[in-house]
Design an enzyme around this catalytic site. Structure first.
Site, PDB file in Angstrom:
ATOM      1  N   PHE A 150     -14.516 -16.864 -57.644  1.00 29.10           N
ATOM      2  CA  PHE A 150     -15.132 -15.823 -58.502  1.00 29.10           C
ATOM      3  C   PHE A 150     -16.562 -16.158 -58.864  1.00 29.10           C
ATOM      4  CE2 PHE A 150     -14.181 -19.267 -61.462  1.00 29.10           C
ATOM      5  CZ  PHE A 150     -15.343 -19.442 -62.473  1.00 29.10           C
ATOM      6  N   GLU A 177     -10.199 -11.812 -57.293  1.00 29.48           N
ATOM      7  CA  GLU A 177      -9.617 -10.673 -58.055  1.00 29.48           C
ATOM      8  C   GLU A 177     -10.116 -10.565 -59.376  1.00 29.48           C
ATOM      9  OE1 GLU A 177      -8.241 -13.227 -57.188  1.00 29.48           O
ATOM     10  OE2 GLU A 177      -6.591 -13.901 -58.475  1.00 29.48           O
ATOM     11  N   CYS A 282     -20.342 -24.775 -57.946  1.00 31.88           N
ATOM     12  CA  CYS A 282     -19.789 -26.049 -57.167  1.00 31.88           C
ATOM     13  C   CYS A 282     -20.844 -27.045 -56.714  1.00 31.88           C
ATOM     14  CB  CYS A 282     -19.130 -25.538 -55.831  1.00 31.88           C
ATOM     15  SG  CYS A 282     -20.568 -24.824 -54.600  1.00 31.88           S
TER      16      CYS A 282
END
Ligand code: NAD
Length: 497
Positions: A150, A177, A282
């Site tokens: 996401f 999603e 990240c």
């Protein structure tokens, strides 16, 4: 009317027929903004079958024509930069500038894909034996798949499909999603750029869709970016099924602050790199290791972090937005509690932060811990929230040991004025991407994104030359032609007089 998210299967934008309905929500208030009717197993299989058929003709399209599609695409992405960033900001909560950055980092990869002819060049050696030449070609694999997280809904899909497709493969994308509308728009623009139908497919859903891709005999390679547990599952299952897999996983990125560093630069950089994007990067710097007297800067760092105010995506004064979901917020708050219970000192606690009028949103204010040790949960786990953990070391050697003992190896930075300290750090550190006075050292697309250790499972990394190796096979040809064939050819030539 709620927006219905569309799949792109066999050249058609369609609503899925799956029973599962997934809500897409605005993280600033958790109101529904769109809904996904997930793809059925049969729909995912149709996408793969269509990509397999498209591969037969797409791999024959000359490389310069494939590059031209990428040029068109890059142009369209730039023309729609603000529009894409607006969609992205609304579904992720990122500030508009941050959302533009997410899209821009993806555009740079599409730009890189325009160089595909040069990137795919093989090697040649003449006369490997008398009259024998050896040369190699790179050829596409077939149908490749991408499963994306996401936190960068533009950049990460764009790490994958432009290069895979430029190499001559076809591609099935299964985006997160939680923010599927940005990838849908990316796919619409790809079609508009002139990509033939079937070359790119888009399926939405969760584990069900992923498992079809992981187990499908016609998928040759899988690119994954996401959390550690899922990354390990994808790598193990994909390779068990004899597929090529690259899996980029979670991280815990340290920065080391030497006492000779530029204090103001350190503070400015650390604030942006730790809580920027609500810490949902990240490559976020989530652990700061202060060496020696550098620890005296902690109060000023705290004061700078305390000034950062989260807010709405279109609030120009917002430092960052909400985290993606109530579940993500609950997880981060629980880790903050564990940090307090395990003995870390919480100098700044954003647990109670909220934005007026948006109290139901997933807000967390900047949070900072000192006295963090390597046994604590806040150190061991990737928090993925706006939380900075501070530690101390007596020497550069001790700081290097702390970083090297971490199971993760995505990114790290050192702040120093000493070339010798920087050289020692870059040489000894067991992390794949190192910044020297640079807080988030993400390489531009002509290099590769080279996380190490528990942050990456696989061999060839994303974009750069490594992605082209990942998405191609090398064919080596050894050829010999006999002198006698020249005179035969002359005899065989038609008489034109
Ligand atoms: P996630 O692992 O929850 O989801 C990633 C993808 O996997 C999604 O498409 C999701 O639908 C799918 N998925 C989720 N659970 C699954 C399951 N059980 N089986 C099969 N598929 C499943 O990750 P996220 O929360 O969307 O993203 C955040 C994570 O991604 C963080 O850990 C972050 O560090 C990591 N990340 C890593 C990099 C990198 O380059 N190393 C880059 C960005 C994000």
């Amino acid at each position: 009317m709620t927006t219905q998210v569309k799949h792109y299967i066999d050249g058609q934008f369609i609503l899925g027929q799956g029973e599962q309905q997934i809500s897409v929500t605005n993280p600033a208030n958790n109101e529904q903004i769109a809904v996904i009717n997930s793809a059925t197993v049969e729909e995912v299989e149709t996408a793969v079958a269509s990509a397999k058929v498209a591969f037969k003709s797409w791999k024959e399209v000359p490389v310069s024509e494939r590059a031209r599609v990428m040029f068109n695409y890059q142009h369209l992405l730039k023309a729609h930069h603000d529009e894409l960033a607006t969609i992205l900001a609304q579904e992720t909560g990122k500030t508009f500038d941050d959302a533009k950055g997410d899209v821009w980092r993806g555009i740079e990869v599409a730009e890189h894909a325009c160089n595909i002819a040069t990137l795919m060049m093989g090697e040649t050696v003449e006369n490997v034996a008398r009259s024998i030449d050896t040369y190699s070609y790179t050829q596409p694999l077939g149908v490749c798949a991408g499963i994306t997280p996401f936190n960068f809904p533009a950049m990460i899909p764009l790490w994958m499909f432009p290069l895979a497709i430029a190499c001559g493969n076809t591609f099935v994308l299964k985006p997160s999603e939680q923010d599927p509308m940005t990838p849908q728009r990316l796919v619409e623009l790809f079609e508009e750029a002139g990509a033939p139908k079937g070359v790119l497919q888009l399926v939405h859903g969760d584990k069900v869709a992923v498992d079809v891709l992981l187990n499908h005999k016609d998928i040759k390679a899988i690119s994954f970016v996401g959390s550690v547990g899922v990354g390990q599952y994808i790598y193990k299952t994909g390779t068990d099924n004899l597929k090529r897999v690259q899996a980029f996983a979670g991280a815990k990125n340290h920065c080391v602050i030497m006492p000779d560093a530029n204090k103001q630069q350190v503070i400015n950089n650390l604030v942006g790199a730790s809580v920027g994007a609500a810490g949902q990067r990240c490559m976020a710097l989530s652990v700061a290791v202060f060496v020696g007297a550098a620890k005296e800067w902690v109060p000023e760092l705290k004061a700078a972090l305390a000034k950062v105010k989260p807010g709405l995506w279109d609030d120009k004064n917002a430092g960052y937005g909400p985290v993606i979901s109530p579940a993500a917020k609950a997880r981060v708050l629980s880790l903050i509690e564990q940090g307090k219970n395990e003995g870390a000192e919480c100098l700044l606690d954003g647990s109670e932060f909220t934005v007026s009028g948006y109290e139901t949103g997933n807000w967390i204010g900047p949070t900072m811990f000192t006295k963090v040790t390597t046994e604590m949960s806040i150190y061991k786990e990737e928090i993925f929230g706006p939380v900075l953990c501070c530690m101390e070391a007596d020497s550069l050697e001790e700081a290097i040991d702390i970083v090297n003992d971490s199971p993760y190896g995505n990114g790290t930075s050192i702040f120093t004025a000493s070339g010798a300290a920087a050289r020692k750090y870059q040489h000894e550190i067991e992390v794949g991407q190192v910044g020297i006075n640079v807080p988030i050292p993400v390489p531009l697309p002509f290099f590769s994104f080279t996380g190490w250790k528990g942050s990456f499972y696989g061999d060839q990394h994303a974009y750069g030359k490594q992605a082209v190796r990942f998405y191609t096979e090398t064919k080596t040809i050894t050829s010999r032609w006999f002198e006698s064939q020249i005179s035969e050819a002359e005899h065989a030539a038609p008489n034109m007089t």
